[in-house]
Design a protein around this motif. Structure first.
Motif, PDB file in Angstrom:
ATOM      1  N   ILE A  25      -2.948   2.483  -3.868  1.00 26.17           N
ATOM      2  CA  ILE A  25      -2.480   4.186  -4.110  1.00 26.17           C
ATOM      3  C   ILE A  25      -2.940   4.616  -2.595  1.00 26.17           C
ATOM      4  O   ILE A  25      -4.814   4.889  -4.033  1.00 26.17           O
ATOM      5  CB  ILE A  25      -1.381   4.428  -5.060  1.00 26.17           C
ATOM      6  N   LEU A  26      -2.917   5.085  -2.224  1.00 31.80           N
ATOM      7  CA  LEU A  26      -4.394   5.713  -0.962  1.00 31.80           C
ATOM      8  C   LEU A  26      -3.247   7.230  -1.837  1.00 31.80           C
ATOM      9  O   LEU A  26      -2.008   8.101  -1.058  1.00 31.80           O
ATOM     10  CB  LEU A  26      -3.933   5.965   0.250  1.00 31.80           C
ATOM     11  N   VAL A  27      -4.199   8.634  -1.831  1.00 33.15           N
ATOM     12  CA  VAL A  27      -3.695   9.687  -2.418  1.00 33.15           C
ATOM     13  C   VAL A  27      -4.561  10.234  -0.971  1.00 33.15           C
ATOM     14  O   VAL A  27      -5.703  10.629  -1.208  1.00 33.15           O
ATOM     15  CB  VAL A  27      -4.251   9.873  -3.794  1.00 33.15           C
ATOM     16  N   MET A  28      -3.936  10.849  -0.787  1.00 27.53           N
ATOM     17  CA  MET A  28      -4.436  11.947   0.582  1.00 27.53           C
ATOM     18  C   MET A  28      -4.134  13.166   0.397  1.00 27.53           C
ATOM     19  O   MET A  28      -3.328  14.130  -0.370  1.00 27.53           O
ATOM     20  CB  MET A  28      -3.809  11.904   2.162  1.00 27.53           C
ATOM     21  N   LYS A  29      -4.896  13.964   1.005  1.00 31.61           N
ATOM     22  CA  LYS A  29      -5.094  16.029   1.157  1.00 31.61           C
ATOM     23  C   LYS A  29      -5.690  16.360   1.904  1.00 31.61           C
ATOM     24  O   LYS A  29      -6.841  15.809   2.229  1.00 31.61           O
ATOM     25  CB  LYS A  29      -5.783  15.933  -0.581  1.00 31.61           C
ATOM     26  N   ASP A  30      -4.717  16.988   3.368  1.00 31.07           N
ATOM     27  CA  ASP A  30      -5.536  17.506   4.393  1.00 31.07           C
ATOM     28  C   ASP A  30      -6.355  17.024   4.903  1.00 31.07           C
ATOM     29  O   ASP A  30      -7.128  16.694   5.647  1.00 31.07           O
ATOM     30  CB  ASP A  30      -6.973  18.296   3.616  1.00 31.07           C
ATOM     31  N   GLY A  31      -5.892  15.297   4.878  1.00 27.83           N
ATOM     32  CA  GLY A  31      -6.600  14.259   6.417  1.00 27.83           C
ATOM     33  C   GLY A  31      -7.448  13.417   5.769  1.00 27.83           C
ATOM     34  O   GLY A  31      -7.836  12.161   6.466  1.00 27.83           O
ATOM     35  N   GLY A  82      -6.529  12.744 -12.556  1.00 25.55           N
ATOM     36  CA  GLY A  82      -7.484  13.575 -11.096  1.00 25.55           C
ATOM     37  C   GLY A  82      -5.694  14.143 -10.752  1.00 25.55           C
ATOM     38  O   GLY A  82      -5.132  14.034 -11.088  1.00 25.55           O
ATOM     39  N   PHE A  83      -5.947  13.989  -9.001  1.00 27.62           N
ATOM     40  CA  PHE A  83      -5.165  14.966  -7.639  1.00 27.62           C
ATOM     41  C   PHE A  83      -3.870  14.182  -8.766  1.00 27.62           C
ATOM     42  O   PHE A  83      -2.830  14.415  -8.480  1.00 27.62           O
ATOM     43  CB  PHE A  83      -5.120  14.511  -6.785  1.00 27.62           C
ATOM     44  N   TYR A  84      -3.701  12.524  -8.704  1.00 22.91           N
ATOM     45  CA  TYR A  84      -2.526  11.992  -8.537  1.00 22.91           C
ATOM     46  C   TYR A  84      -2.204  11.906 -10.109  1.00 22.91           C
ATOM     47  O   TYR A  84      -0.923  11.836  -9.846  1.00 22.91           O
ATOM     48  CB  TYR A  84      -3.118  10.200  -8.610  1.00 22.91           C
ATOM     49  N   ALA A  85      -2.432  11.773 -10.708  1.00 22.78           N
ATOM     50  CA  ALA A  85      -2.584  12.146 -11.952  1.00 22.78           C
ATOM     51  C   ALA A  85      -1.713  13.631 -11.890  1.00 22.78           C
ATOM     52  O   ALA A  85      -0.408  13.049 -12.884  1.00 22.78           O
ATOM     53  CB  ALA A  85      -3.676  12.407 -13.437  1.00 22.78           C
ATOM     54  N   ASP A  86      -2.104  14.838 -11.624  1.00 29.91           N
ATOM     55  CA  ASP A  86      -1.250  16.555 -11.915  1.00 29.91           C
ATOM     56  C   ASP A  86      -0.357  15.697 -11.145  1.00 29.91           C
ATOM     57  O   ASP A  86       0.927  16.163 -10.782  1.00 29.91           O
ATOM     58  CB  ASP A  86      -2.415  16.622 -10.957  1.00 29.91           C
ATOM     59  N   ILE A  89       0.715  -1.316   0.131  1.00 29.34           N
ATOM     60  CA  ILE A  89      -0.144  -0.113   0.147  1.00 29.34           C
ATOM     61  C   ILE A  89       0.963   1.538   0.356  1.00 29.34           C
ATOM     62  O   ILE A  89       1.307   1.151   0.574  1.00 29.34           O
ATOM     63  CB  ILE A  89      -1.006  -0.165   1.313  1.00 29.34           C
ATOM     64  N   ALA A  90       0.642   2.065  -0.788  1.00 26.43           N
ATOM     65  CA  ALA A  90       1.576   3.356  -1.100  1.00 26.43           C
ATOM     66  C   ALA A  90       0.787   4.397  -0.616  1.00 26.43           C
ATOM     67  O   ALA A  90      -1.072   4.196  -1.004  1.00 26.43           O
ATOM     68  CB  ALA A  90       2.246   3.274  -2.244  1.00 26.43           C
ATOM     69  N   ILE A  91       1.414   5.211   0.206  1.00 24.59           N
ATOM     70  CA  ILE A  91      -0.054   6.633   0.326  1.00 24.59           C
ATOM     71  C   ILE A  91       1.101   8.024   0.579  1.00 24.59           C
ATOM     72  O   ILE A  91       2.348   8.211   0.288  1.00 24.59           O
ATOM     73  CB  ILE A  91       0.626   6.387   2.014  1.00 24.59           C
ATOM     74  N   VAL A  92       0.510   8.204  -1.012  1.00 23.94           N
ATOM     75  CA  VAL A  92       1.611   9.576  -1.493  1.00 23.94           C
ATOM     76  C   VAL A  92       0.148  10.548  -0.771  1.00 23.94           C
ATOM     77  O   VAL A  92      -0.969  10.760  -0.958  1.00 23.94           O
ATOM     78  CB  VAL A  92       1.343   9.330  -2.721  1.00 23.94           C
ATOM     79  N   GLY A  93       0.863  12.323  -0.954  1.00 23.67           N
ATOM     80  CA  GLY A  93      -0.318  13.205  -1.320  1.00 23.67           C
ATOM     81  C   GLY A  93       1.219  14.570  -1.252  1.00 23.67           C
ATOM     82  O   GLY A  93       2.460  13.947  -0.208  1.00 23.67           O
TER      83      GLY A  93
END
Length: 615
Positions: free
Chosen positions: A581-587, A603-607, A406-410
């Motif tokens: 892949i879990l994409v996090m933003k502002d919690g 979306g946000f990950y692609a950006d 599991i990858a956590i990105v942001g």
């Protein structure tokens, strides 16, 4: 298992100790009597030994106090013999006088032996108390929540173990013994003085109220300075430790003048409080001596008048004058030792304040068995904030099957590292739950839970010792061959063999005799050796070059097979093969899926991913 996790937050998020923490400048001890009471209760284990010391002190004092009066008989016999010789009616009885002198010598020798025995026993008690206190502080540190260390400097905590315990030990060893001896001396001398002349005793006692008033005034003035001195000693330790640890950063940003100014500001407060406390402590003895000499002169004058009238003998005058000196001296000693007691109480208050700090809950009745952990992890509507009114994680839900990567990105501040801290139970969630194999992580004992995790952090931690010992820290019962295999898997074996001494090379205190990338390889080898069911990799390859990163990534892929892995990464190219892949933003999780799915969404990950390749 790599123990970087225990130092990660503290090393990355330490903040200077502000004036609001500890004891405020000029503030009196929160509870002076309470601190002394706690110290006495803490000494309860040694109460029999302390009582024995008091009995020995009393006996030593009795033998010492009786001496002057017995010696006075020799003086009276000598004076009577001289007068008889002058009158022609007799002479000096040297045999009688010799017996008295030998008896007095025996009394003083016995008193000295008992005094030595008393000091020896008390020193042993003091050192045992200091040993026990340091041991309890060290054990307490391992039970403290991470939030305590993230709001204080290392120096502030270390000051409790070093300066405060040393101050407390010195105070116990010197002041307690001195108070026992001085009190016993005062009582014994007072009894002997009354047996010689109540009138002269009354004259001698007149100076006591004056002495007491002077002592109370000095103590009142000096107490706040002793407290400030003890507090700012801890601040100085913290600043020196931080400056030393971050010396390269200070030099790089040309902040030497600012750091010196900050140090000087703290040092000025320490200097001012230290010299004021020492000055007030120093003037107490001269004041007491002056008042004592006034009483001494009054006693000598009244004694001479009583001797002329035949009410007392010459030997009694000599003994009484000795008693006056012996009477004022322990009072002066008690006055002097009062400052030590204040300093000891201030130190004790800080130590007990630390020992009474909130702890992590360690023991769970009928805990879940961590040895049977497979690796299924589920976050259910997790909410968390370091402060209840400032939430960082709002509503986090995710599920990882055993063996998945599991990858956590942001972006920075999204809450990625916070999620890892919650998973390790460095902090507990405000609401929701985190489950491992259908068990809430709060059903495990904290220490046992962490045995299920291996961790490699961006901030490496290595201790002073050989490279072999540092890698073996992941599993202490590992053989040399297993350590070498782990190093090979982490692609560290080659560079280790090129170093002087190879695996036996000694790393210095901060491991500055190897490069940052080499440090990272050693910590990865340690995690490989630990062989845990769940892995946490927080920017584990951030400090190595591209070629080494590829080698490590290959080793990590092999390591993570069959194990649940959580990978925090900023370089998204390293997590393309993640199962989720879990994409996090502002919690919050705003996107989840594999690499191809998220790119297809645009979306946000692609950006984030495409921004790595933009000019």
């Amino acid at each position: 298992m790599s123990n970087e996790r225990n130092t990660h937050s503290a090393s990355r998020q330490r903040r200077p100790m502000g004036p609001g923490r500890g004891m405020a400048p000029g503030e009196k001890a929160k509870d002076l009597k309470g601190a002394i009471g706690k110290m006495l209760r803490y000494m309860g284990k040694y109460k029999i030994a302390v009582v024995f010391v008091m009995i020995i002190a009393a006996c030593s004092t009795v033998f010492s106090v009786v001496g002057p009066k017995v010696l006075g008989k020799a003086t009276t016999a000598l004076a009577s013999g001289l007068m008889a010789k002058v009158a022609g009616t007799g002479g000096i009885d040297f045999t009688y006088i010799g017996k008295i002198l030998l008896f007095v010598l025996g009394l003083y020798l016995l008193s000295s032996v008992l005094s030595f025995l008393q000091g020896w026993i008390m020193t042993g008690i003091t050192q045992k108390i200091c040993y026990r206190m340091r041991k309890e502080i060290t054990e307490k540190i391992n039970r403290m929540p991470m939030k305590y260390f993230e709001s204080r400097t290392y120096g502030e905590v270390l000051s409790r173990i070093t300066n405060d315990v040393d101050t407390l030990g010195m105070g116990l060893n010197q002041s307690v013994t001195q108070i026992i001896t001085s009190t016993a001396t005062i009582i014994g001398v007072l009894v002997m003085m009354l047996s010689i002349s109540p009138l002269m005793t009354l004259i001698a006692l007149v100076v006591l109220p004056v002495s007491g008033l002077c002592v109370s005034l000095v103590v009142k003035k000096s107490q706040k300075h002793f407290i400030t001195q003890q507090e700012y000693l801890g601040h100085i330790n913290g600043q020196v430790e931080e400056s030393y640890g971050g010396h390269l950063v200070i030099k790089a940003y040309n902040k030497e003048d600012e750091m010196i100014a900050q140090f000087n500001q703290t040092n000025d407060v320490l200097y001012t409080s230290a010299w004021k406390s020492q000055f007030l402590s120093g003037i107490m003895m001269p004041i007491m001596q002056f008042i004592g000499n006034l009483g001494y002169a009054a006693v000598a004058l009244s004694g001479g008048m009583l001797a002329i009238r035949g009410i007392i003998t010459i030997g009694d005058i000599q003994a009484f004058i000795q008693y006056v000196k012996s009477f004022t001296q322990p009072i002066q000693q008690i006055a002097q030792v009062t400052n030590q007691v204040q300093s000891m109480a201030a130190a004790a208050e800080r130590v007990f304040e630390f020992l009474e700090e909130e702890e992590e809950d360690q023991i769970v009745e009928q805990p879940a068995d961590v040895t049977k952990v497979v690796g299924n992890v589920e976050f259910e509507h997790v909410s968390f904030g370091y402060n209840p009114d400032q939430m960082i994680i709002h509503d986090f839900s995710a599920k990882a099957e055993a063996g998945q990567k599991i990858a956590i990105v942001g972006p920075t501040g999204a809450g990625k590292t916070t999620m890892v801290k919650l998973l390790m139970r460095f902090y507990d969630v405000n609401s929701g739950s985190i489950r491992i194999d259908c068990h809430d992580i709060r059903d495990f004992n904290r220490r046992e839970l962490r045995d299920a995790f291996g961790m490699v952090l961006q901030d490496t931690w290595l201790f002073k010792g050989s490279i072999m010992e540092n890698i073996r820290y992941g599993r202490l019962d590992a053989t040399d061959e297993e350590v070498i295999e782990a190093a090979k898997a982490a692609h560290a074996d080659h560079f280790i063999r090129t170093l002087p001494g190879g695996y036996d090379m000694e790393l210095n205190e901060d491991a500055s005799n190897i490069s940052q990338g080499q440090k990272q390889l050693l910590t990865i080898a340690r995690a490989i050796l630990a062989d845990n069911r769940i892995l946490i990799l927080d920017e584990a390859t951030s400090s190595v070059d591209t070629r080494t990163e590829e080698l490590i990534q290959s080793a990590m892929d092999n390591l993570m097979k069959g194990r649940t892995s959580f990978v925090i990464a900023h370089r998204l190219s390293t997590i393309k093969n993640a199962d989720m892949i879990l994409v996090m933003k502002d919690g919050d999780i705003i996107e989840q899926g594999d690499h191809a799915e998220l790119l297809a969404k645009g979306g946000f990950y692609a950006d984030l991913y495409n921004s790595q390749f933009s000019e």
